[in-house]
Motif scaffolding. Sequence first.
Motif, PDB file in Angstrom:
ATOM      1  N   PHE A   1       0.845  -1.193   0.000  1.00 26.47           N
ATOM      2  CA  PHE A   1       0.000   0.000   0.000  1.00 26.47           C
ATOM      3  C   PHE A   1       0.879   1.241   0.000  1.00 26.47           C
ATOM      4  O   PHE A   1       1.587   1.521   0.959  1.00 26.47           O
ATOM      5  N   TYR A   2       0.817   1.983  -1.095  1.00 30.40           N
ATOM      6  CA  TYR A   2       1.548   3.245  -1.269  1.00 30.40           C
ATOM      7  C   TYR A   2       0.585   4.364  -0.882  1.00 30.40           C
ATOM      8  O   TYR A   2      -0.546   4.403  -1.352  1.00 30.40           O
ATOM      9  N   ARG A   3       1.029   5.298  -0.055  1.00 28.63           N
ATOM     10  CA  ARG A   3       0.081   6.270   0.482  1.00 28.63           C
ATOM     11  C   ARG A   3       0.384   7.734   0.207  1.00 28.63           C
ATOM     12  O   ARG A   3      -0.431   8.600   0.519  1.00 28.63           O
ATOM     13  N   HIS A   4       1.545   8.074  -0.380  1.00 27.43           N
ATOM     14  CA  HIS A   4       1.935   9.485  -0.511  1.00 27.43           C
ATOM     15  C   HIS A   4       0.976  10.324  -1.354  1.00 27.43           C
ATOM     16  O   HIS A   4       0.888  11.526  -1.167  1.00 27.43           O
ATOM     17  N   ASN A   5       0.289   9.720  -2.286  1.00 26.14           N
ATOM     18  CA  ASN A   5      -0.566  10.474  -3.197  1.00 26.14           C
ATOM     19  C   ASN A   5      -1.991  10.657  -2.694  1.00 26.14           C
ATOM     20  O   ASN A   5      -2.757  11.420  -3.263  1.00 26.14           O
ATOM     21  N   ILE A   6      -2.377   9.982  -1.635  1.00 23.54           N
ATOM     22  CA  ILE A   6      -3.783   9.972  -1.224  1.00 23.54           C
ATOM     23  C   ILE A   6      -4.083  11.140  -0.287  1.00 23.54           C
ATOM     24  O   ILE A   6      -3.437  11.328   0.735  1.00 23.54           O
ATOM     25  N   HIS A   7      -5.094  11.889  -0.654  1.00 22.99           N
ATOM     26  CA  HIS A   7      -5.492  13.088   0.084  1.00 22.99           C
ATOM     27  C   HIS A   7      -7.000  13.058   0.314  1.00 22.99           C
ATOM     28  O   HIS A   7      -7.740  12.644  -0.569  1.00 22.99           O
TER      29      HIS A   7
ATOM     30  N   GLY B   1      -7.440   9.337  -5.773  1.00 24.45           N
ATOM     31  CA  GLY B   1      -6.677   9.442  -4.532  1.00 24.45           C
ATOM     32  C   GLY B   1      -6.062  10.804  -4.297  1.00 24.45           C
ATOM     33  O   GLY B   1      -6.075  11.310  -3.187  1.00 24.45           O
ATOM     34  N   CYS B   2      -5.517  11.419  -5.329  1.00 19.80           N
ATOM     35  CA  CYS B   2      -4.831  12.694  -5.118  1.00 19.80           C
ATOM     36  C   CYS B   2      -5.846  13.838  -5.004  1.00 19.80           C
ATOM     37  O   CYS B   2      -7.009  13.716  -5.378  1.00 19.80           O
ATOM     38  N   ILE B   3      -5.371  14.943  -4.494  1.00 22.29           N
ATOM     39  CA  ILE B   3      -6.223  16.111  -4.297  1.00 22.29           C
ATOM     40  C   ILE B   3      -6.811  16.590  -5.630  1.00 22.29           C
ATOM     41  O   ILE B   3      -7.941  17.048  -5.704  1.00 22.29           O
ATOM     42  N   TYR B   4      -6.054  16.427  -6.700  1.00 21.47           N
ATOM     43  CA  TYR B   4      -6.513  16.867  -8.014  1.00 21.47           C
ATOM     44  C   TYR B   4      -7.660  15.993  -8.516  1.00 21.47           C
ATOM     45  O   TYR B   4      -8.629  16.493  -9.091  1.00 21.47           O
ATOM     46  N   SER B   5      -7.552  14.680  -8.307  1.00 21.82           N
ATOM     47  CA  SER B   5      -8.643  13.802  -8.737  1.00 21.82           C
ATOM     48  C   SER B   5      -9.875  14.014  -7.857  1.00 21.82           C
ATOM     49  O   SER B   5     -11.001  13.876  -8.321  1.00 21.82           O
ATOM     50  N   GLU B   6      -9.655  14.395  -6.608  1.00 19.64           N
ATOM     51  CA  GLU B   6     -10.789  14.708  -5.725  1.00 19.64           C
ATOM     52  C   GLU B   6     -11.529  15.937  -6.254  1.00 19.64           C
ATOM     53  O   GLU B   6     -12.761  15.955  -6.340  1.00 19.64           O
TER      54      GLU B   6
ATOM     55  N   GLU C   1     -11.541  17.097  -9.344  1.00 17.73           N
ATOM     56  CA  GLU C   1     -12.213  16.724 -10.595  1.00 17.73           C
ATOM     57  C   GLU C   1     -13.471  15.906 -10.334  1.00 17.73           C
ATOM     58  O   GLU C   1     -14.471  16.068 -11.025  1.00 17.73           O
ATOM     59  N   ARG C   2     -13.440  15.030  -9.358  1.00 18.72           N
ATOM     60  CA  ARG C   2     -14.598  14.190  -9.038  1.00 18.72           C
ATOM     61  C   ARG C   2     -15.781  15.037  -8.598  1.00 18.72           C
ATOM     62  O   ARG C   2     -16.906  14.823  -8.989  1.00 18.72           O
ATOM     63  N   TYR C   3     -15.520  16.016  -7.750  1.00 19.91           N
ATOM     64  CA  TYR C   3     -16.612  16.782  -7.166  1.00 19.91           C
ATOM     65  C   TYR C   3     -16.947  18.079  -7.893  1.00 19.91           C
ATOM     66  O   TYR C   3     -18.067  18.563  -7.795  1.00 19.91           O
ATOM     67  N   LEU C   4     -15.984  18.640  -8.630  1.00 22.32           N
ATOM     68  CA  LEU C   4     -16.232  19.904  -9.318  1.00 22.32           C
ATOM     69  C   LEU C   4     -16.174  19.798 -10.838  1.00 22.32           C
ATOM     70  O   LEU C   4     -16.444  20.772 -11.526  1.00 22.32           O
ATOM     71  N   GLY C   5     -15.762  18.662 -11.374  1.00 27.23           N
ATOM     72  CA  GLY C   5     -15.694  18.471 -12.819  1.00 27.23           C
ATOM     73  C   GLY C   5     -14.285  18.596 -13.358  1.00 27.23           C
ATOM     74  O   GLY C   5     -13.407  19.171 -12.725  1.00 27.23           O
TER      75      GLY C   5
END
Length: 188
Positions: A34-40, A167-172, A174-178
């Motif tokens: 389990f790699y965790r550095h990218n998860i926010h 996992g990353c803040i950027y994908s979060e 994009e998920r919630y704001l497009g």
Amino acid sequence: MADSQILVHMCCAPCSIYPVKVLRAEGLSVMGFFYRHNIHPYTECMKREQALDRYAETEDFKVLRQKDYDLKTFLQHVVYREADRCRYCYHDRLKSTALLARRGHFDCFTSTLLYSRHQNHELIREMGESLGKSVGVPFYYRDFREGWKEGIETSKRLRIYRQQYCGCIYSEVERYLGKGALRITPEG
């Protein structure tokens, strides 16, 4: 490859279900990483890690994990390169897995990234194979996307925590704001 030990980079429990099943059916002894550095944020990282731990206990395999949480370094590597952030993220996760596979004397390594329909499959394959050659541990390529629906159905049936973004803040964001929400301009 039967009776070989494989180290599998696991981003989360739901994405691990189908690959673990297939690898075991092929006679491989599975251990997760389990790699965790990218998860926010950190709370999300902990939810994913706990869900993976519970799943691993249920399925009787071990999971190695990073002891630290270095989100700062991850962000430093992708800031102002957000459009190409996945390339860095794939490379760092695969490199960490390959190096750990070498230290642990595994026969090969792979990643549950190869399960997701949302990832750049060919780039992951190319990076994995290149890193495998450079560290001396073969990258085990397998297209796990064929089990996409099965993994989703199984995770729902087992009531495993299912995240809603990579996992990353950027994908979060994009998920919630497009997808267009990450437009970066010189003015900020």
